[in-house]
Write a protein that holds these residues in place. Structure first.
Motif, mmCIF file in Angstrom:
data_model
loop_
_atom_site.group_PDB
_atom_site.id
_atom_site.type_symbol
_atom_site.label_atom_id
_atom_site.label_comp_id
_atom_site.label_asym_id
_atom_site.label_seq_id
_atom_site.Cartn_x
_atom_site.Cartn_y
_atom_site.Cartn_z
ATOM 1 N N GLY A 134 0.827 -1.199 0.000
ATOM 2 C CA GLY A 134 0.000 0.000 0.000
ATOM 3 C C GLY A 134 0.863 1.251 0.000
ATOM 4 N N LEU A 135 0.430 2.240 -0.752
ATOM 5 C CA LEU A 135 1.127 3.525 -0.807
ATOM 6 C C LEU A 135 0.374 4.516 0.057
ATOM 7 C CD1 LEU A 135 3.174 5.510 -2.100
ATOM 8 C CD2 LEU A 135 1.493 5.892 -3.872
ATOM 9 N N ASN A 136 1.067 5.117 0.984
ATOM 10 C CA ASN A 136 0.451 6.151 1.796
ATOM 11 C C ASN A 136 0.633 7.468 1.055
ATOM 12 O OD1 ASN A 136 -0.056 8.236 3.655
ATOM 13 N ND2 ASN A 136 0.344 6.845 5.361
ATOM 14 N N LEU A 137 -0.432 7.906 0.412
ATOM 15 C CA LEU A 137 -0.382 9.093 -0.443
ATOM 16 C C LEU A 137 0.039 10.329 0.340
ATOM 17 C CD1 LEU A 137 -0.821 10.189 -3.276
ATOM 18 C CD2 LEU A 137 -3.237 10.466 -2.725
ATOM 19 N N ARG A 138 -0.507 10.490 1.530
ATOM 20 C CA ARG A 138 -0.177 11.656 2.362
ATOM 21 C C ARG A 138 1.340 11.720 2.613
ATOM 22 N NH1 ARG A 138 -3.726 10.976 5.860
ATOM 23 N NH2 ARG A 138 -5.069 12.756 5.498
ATOM 24 N N ASN A 139 1.922 10.608 3.040
ATOM 25 C CA ASN A 139 3.359 10.584 3.314
ATOM 26 C C ASN A 139 4.179 10.811 2.053
ATOM 27 O OD1 ASN A 139 2.980 10.217 6.041
ATOM 28 N ND2 ASN A 139 3.201 7.999 5.947
ATOM 29 N N ILE A 186 4.067 14.570 1.270
ATOM 30 C CA ILE A 186 4.916 15.303 2.212
ATOM 31 C C ILE A 186 6.390 15.060 1.893
ATOM 32 C CG2 ILE A 186 5.623 15.443 4.635
ATOM 33 C CD1 ILE A 186 2.614 15.039 5.337
ATOM 34 N N HIS A 187 6.744 13.831 1.598
ATOM 35 C CA HIS A 187 8.130 13.509 1.235
ATOM 36 C C HIS A 187 8.574 14.285 -0.006
ATOM 37 C CE1 HIS A 187 11.789 11.192 0.708
ATOM 38 N NE2 HIS A 187 11.434 11.010 -0.556
ATOM 39 N N ASN A 188 7.678 14.397 -0.986
ATOM 40 C CA ASN A 188 8.025 15.068 -2.241
ATOM 41 C C ASN A 188 8.263 16.567 -2.078
ATOM 42 O OD1 ASN A 188 8.014 12.783 -3.824
ATOM 43 N ND2 ASN A 188 5.899 13.027 -4.449
ATOM 44 N N ASN A 197 11.866 25.195 -0.633
ATOM 45 C CA ASN A 197 11.814 26.573 -0.143
ATOM 46 C C ASN A 197 10.471 27.191 -0.533
ATOM 47 O OD1 ASN A 197 11.973 27.663 -2.810
ATOM 48 N ND2 ASN A 197 14.207 27.576 -2.740
ATOM 49 N N GLN A 198 10.252 28.425 -0.103
ATOM 50 C CA GLN A 198 8.959 29.077 -0.353
ATOM 51 C C GLN A 198 8.651 29.207 -1.840
ATOM 52 O OE1 GLN A 198 8.312 32.695 1.856
ATOM 53 N NE2 GLN A 198 9.235 31.829 3.699
ATOM 54 N N ASP A 199 9.648 29.540 -2.646
ATOM 55 C CA ASP A 199 9.415 29.662 -4.092
ATOM 56 C C ASP A 199 8.993 28.325 -4.690
ATOM 57 O OD1 ASP A 199 9.959 32.402 -4.221
ATOM 58 O OD2 ASP A 199 12.084 32.079 -4.662
ATOM 59 N N GLN A 200 9.635 27.249 -4.277
ATOM 60 C CA GLN A 200 9.295 25.930 -4.793
ATOM 61 C C GLN A 200 7.888 25.514 -4.353
ATOM 62 O OE1 GLN A 200 12.811 24.206 -3.023
ATOM 63 N NE2 GLN A 200 13.585 23.597 -5.051
ATOM 64 N N LEU A 201 7.562 25.810 -3.097
ATOM 65 C CA LEU A 201 6.215 25.486 -2.617
ATOM 66 C C LEU A 201 5.168 26.291 -3.370
ATOM 67 C CD1 LEU A 201 6.982 25.296 1.197
ATOM 68 C CD2 LEU A 201 6.339 23.385 -0.298
ATOM 69 N N LYS A 202 5.441 27.570 -3.586
ATOM 70 C CA LYS A 202 4.504 28.408 -4.341
ATOM 71 C C LYS A 202 4.329 27.858 -5.749
ATOM 72 C CE LYS A 202 3.617 33.086 -5.972
ATOM 73 N NZ LYS A 202 4.090 34.483 -6.005
ATOM 74 N N ASP A 203 5.423 27.504 -6.408
ATOM 75 C CA ASP A 203 5.347 26.945 -7.758
ATOM 76 C C ASP A 203 4.500 25.667 -7.774
ATOM 77 O OD1 ASP A 203 6.938 28.985 -8.758
ATOM 78 O OD2 ASP A 203 8.771 27.767 -8.823
ATOM 79 N N THR A 204 4.673 24.830 -6.772
ATOM 80 C CA THR A 204 3.893 23.598 -6.675
ATOM 81 C C THR A 204 2.406 23.906 -6.582
ATOM 82 O OG1 THR A 204 5.712 22.392 -5.620
ATOM 83 C CG2 THR A 204 3.481 21.535 -5.256
ATOM 84 N N GLY A 210 -2.855 16.486 -3.367
ATOM 85 C CA GLY A 210 -1.640 17.178 -2.957
ATOM 86 C C GLY A 210 -1.940 18.517 -2.315
ATOM 87 N N LEU A 211 -2.872 19.259 -2.913
ATOM 88 C CA LEU A 211 -3.272 20.541 -2.326
ATOM 89 C C LEU A 211 -3.939 20.321 -0.975
ATOM 90 C CD1 LEU A 211 -4.657 22.364 -5.491
ATOM 91 C CD2 LEU A 211 -2.508 22.826 -4.277
ATOM 92 N N GLY A 212 -4.705 19.253 -0.875
ATOM 93 C CA GLY A 212 -5.352 18.932 0.390
ATOM 94 C C GLY A 212 -4.344 18.622 1.486
ATOM 95 N N VAL A 213 -3.297 17.901 1.152
ATOM 96 C CA VAL A 213 -2.257 17.584 2.131
ATOM 97 C C VAL A 213 -1.529 18.859 2.552
ATOM 98 C CG1 VAL A 213 -0.051 16.389 2.488
ATOM 99 C CG2 VAL A 213 -1.961 15.197 1.395
ATOM 100 N N LEU A 214 -1.233 19.740 1.604
ATOM 101 C CA LEU A 214 -0.581 21.004 1.957
ATOM 102 C C LEU A 214 -1.481 21.834 2.863
ATOM 103 C CD1 LEU A 214 1.134 22.021 -1.404
ATOM 104 C CD2 LEU A 214 2.175 21.003 0.627
ATOM 105 N N PHE A 215 -2.781 21.848 2.588
ATOM 106 C CA PHE A 215 -3.705 22.574 3.450
ATOM 107 C C PHE A 215 -3.748 21.945 4.839
ATOM 108 C CE2 PHE A 215 -7.841 23.506 5.291
ATOM 109 C CZ PHE A 215 -7.832 24.894 5.238
ATOM 110 N N GLU A 216 -3.734 20.628 4.903
ATOM 111 C CA GLU A 216 -3.734 19.938 6.186
ATOM 112 C C GLU A 216 -2.500 20.321 7.015
ATOM 113 O OE1 GLU A 216 -4.495 15.414 7.570
ATOM 114 O OE2 GLU A 216 -2.819 15.671 6.172
ATOM 115 N N VAL A 217 -1.339 20.360 6.383
ATOM 116 C CA VAL A 217 -0.105 20.741 7.075
ATOM 117 C C VAL A 217 -0.221 22.178 7.585
ATOM 118 C CG1 VAL A 217 2.363 21.188 6.768
ATOM 119 C CG2 VAL A 217 1.355 19.092 5.859
#
Length: 68
Positions: free
Chosen positions: A2-7, A10-12, A17-24, A39-46
């Motif tokens: 099983g692949l834990n999508l959330r993990n 987060i690993h990816n 840095n902030q610029d890379q996160l913004k680009d994502t 992916g956006l949902g996981v970032l919002f959760e964090v």
């Protein structure tokens, strides 16, 4: 296996840095592909887990106004 999508998400982005996160975030939104939503949902959760009450209130107000 099983692949834990959330993990995996987060690993990816861990160590970005902030610029890379913004680009994502911008790339995910601009692509309009539904496969990017988890992916956006996981970032919002964090964000939510680390936000103080003022930050949470700000995002809730922004969401409420944006969804009218």
């Amino acid at each position: 296996m099983g692949l834990n999508l959330r993990n995996a998400i987060i690993h990816n982005v861990s160590g970005n840095n902030q610029d890379q996160l913004k680009d994502t975030i911008v790339d995910a939104i601009q692509s309009g592909e539904e496969k990017m939503l988890p992916g956006l949902g996981v970032l919002f959760e964090v964000f939510w887990q680390h936000a103080d009450e003022n930050e949470k209130a700000m995002i809730l107000e922004t969401l409420e106004e944006s969804l009218k």
